[in-house]
Design an enzyme around this catalytic site. Structure first.
Site, PDB file in Angstrom:
ATOM      1  N   ALA A  53       0.811  -1.071  -0.026  1.00 47.63           N
ATOM      2  CA  ALA A  53       0.105   0.066   0.004  1.00 47.63           C
ATOM      3  C   ALA A  53       0.802   1.405   0.039  1.00 47.63           C
ATOM      4  O   ALA A  53       0.705   2.305   0.666  1.00 47.63           O
ATOM      5  CB  ALA A  53      -0.966  -0.036   1.242  1.00 47.63           C
ATOM      6  N   CYS A  54       1.821   1.298  -0.736  1.00 54.32           N
ATOM      7  CA  CYS A  54       3.065   2.207  -0.762  1.00 54.32           C
ATOM      8  C   CYS A  54       2.880   3.078  -2.203  1.00 54.32           C
ATOM      9  O   CYS A  54       2.543   2.366  -3.074  1.00 54.32           O
ATOM     10  CB  CYS A  54       4.146   1.873  -0.831  1.00 54.32           C
ATOM     11  SG  CYS A  54       5.744   3.039  -0.695  1.00 54.32           S
ATOM     12  N   GLY A  55       3.237   4.422  -2.255  1.00 55.47           N
ATOM     13  CA  GLY A  55       3.353   4.923  -3.377  1.00 55.47           C
ATOM     14  C   GLY A  55       4.376   4.446  -4.396  1.00 55.47           C
ATOM     15  O   GLY A  55       4.245   4.553  -5.770  1.00 55.47           O
ATOM     16  N   THR A  57       4.622   0.982  -4.340  1.00 53.59           N
ATOM     17  CA  THR A  57       3.799  -0.481  -5.068  1.00 53.59           C
ATOM     18  C   THR A  57       4.000  -0.673  -6.566  1.00 53.59           C
ATOM     19  O   THR A  57       4.298  -1.771  -6.877  1.00 53.59           O
ATOM     20  CB  THR A  57       2.649  -0.648  -4.511  1.00 53.59           C
ATOM     21  OG1 THR A  57       2.926  -0.453  -2.820  1.00 53.59           O
ATOM     22  CG2 THR A  57       2.198  -2.177  -4.555  1.00 53.59           C
TER      23      THR A  57
END
Length: 201
Positions: A53-55, A57
């Site tokens: 759930a990361c930028g 990803t």
């Protein structure tokens, strides 16, 4: 830090220093099986701490392209989910694996969720960081200034520390188990691909 914790930390540090290549380490896969990294002898490896759930990803797409391009030549990616950065890998090992395979169709090995910094970091990451410290973010990446501002406010001396800074930090390992490069999450596929190809020659 109490005396027992200090003794344990010193013991881990000494044991890690005695290990000279990644083949000396054992890790746990996402189903709980112990895996000796000696199983990957002779391969070029990219070891990555990931989050779902990361930028960053979407870098799973780039990793999958790299894997498809080079796997047949002796390249492997080892995926270590980590929830230490913004709590951006909150799922169970099974949920993370399902997300990655269904969303990005990843085929490379995925391991148990781990810590990469701090008292609970796995010995493999202590070793990796001891071999390649932080060398800065890619100056041309659009997120570099944001990351630098964020880390500088939290710790003005952050650039001098080897700790993993964020999700999708990558370590490149040659066929002999040597750590030859570290790439921060701001290093894109165009930077990674030539480095990987060079080791596969």
């Amino acid at each position: 830090m109490n005396k027992i914790a200090l003794i344990i930390t010193l013991f881990i540090s000494v044991m890690t220093m005695a290990q000279n290549s990644i083949y000396d380490f054992t890790v746990t896969d996402n189903k709980g099986k112990e895996i000796s990294l000696s199983e990957y002898k002779g391969k070029v490896l990219l070891i990555v701490n990931t989050a779902t759930a990361c930028g960053f990803t979407p870098q799973y797409e780039d990793l999958d392209v790299l894997y498809d391009t080079y796997a047949a030549k002796g390249f492997e990616i080892l995926d270590f989910p980590c929830n230490q950065f913004g709590a951006q890998a909150p799922g169970t090992d099974a949920e993370i694996h399902e997300f990655c395979t269904l969303r990005y169709n990843t085929q490379f090995p995925r391991f148990k969720k781990i810590d990469v910094n701090g008292s609970n970091e796995i010995p493999l990451y202590t070793f990796l960081k001891s071999k390649k410290g932080f060398a800065g973010f890619n100056p041309s990446h659009p997120l570099t200034k944001i990351l630098d501002d964020m880390f500088s406010k939290a710790d003005p001396e952050y650039t001098q520390k080897a700790d993993i800074k964020w999700n999708f930090t990558k370590f490149l390992i040659d066929r002999d188990g040597n750590v030859v490069a570290r790439f921060e999450p701001t290093a894109d596929k165009a930077i990674l691909a030539p480095a990987i190809a060079d080791l596969l020659k």
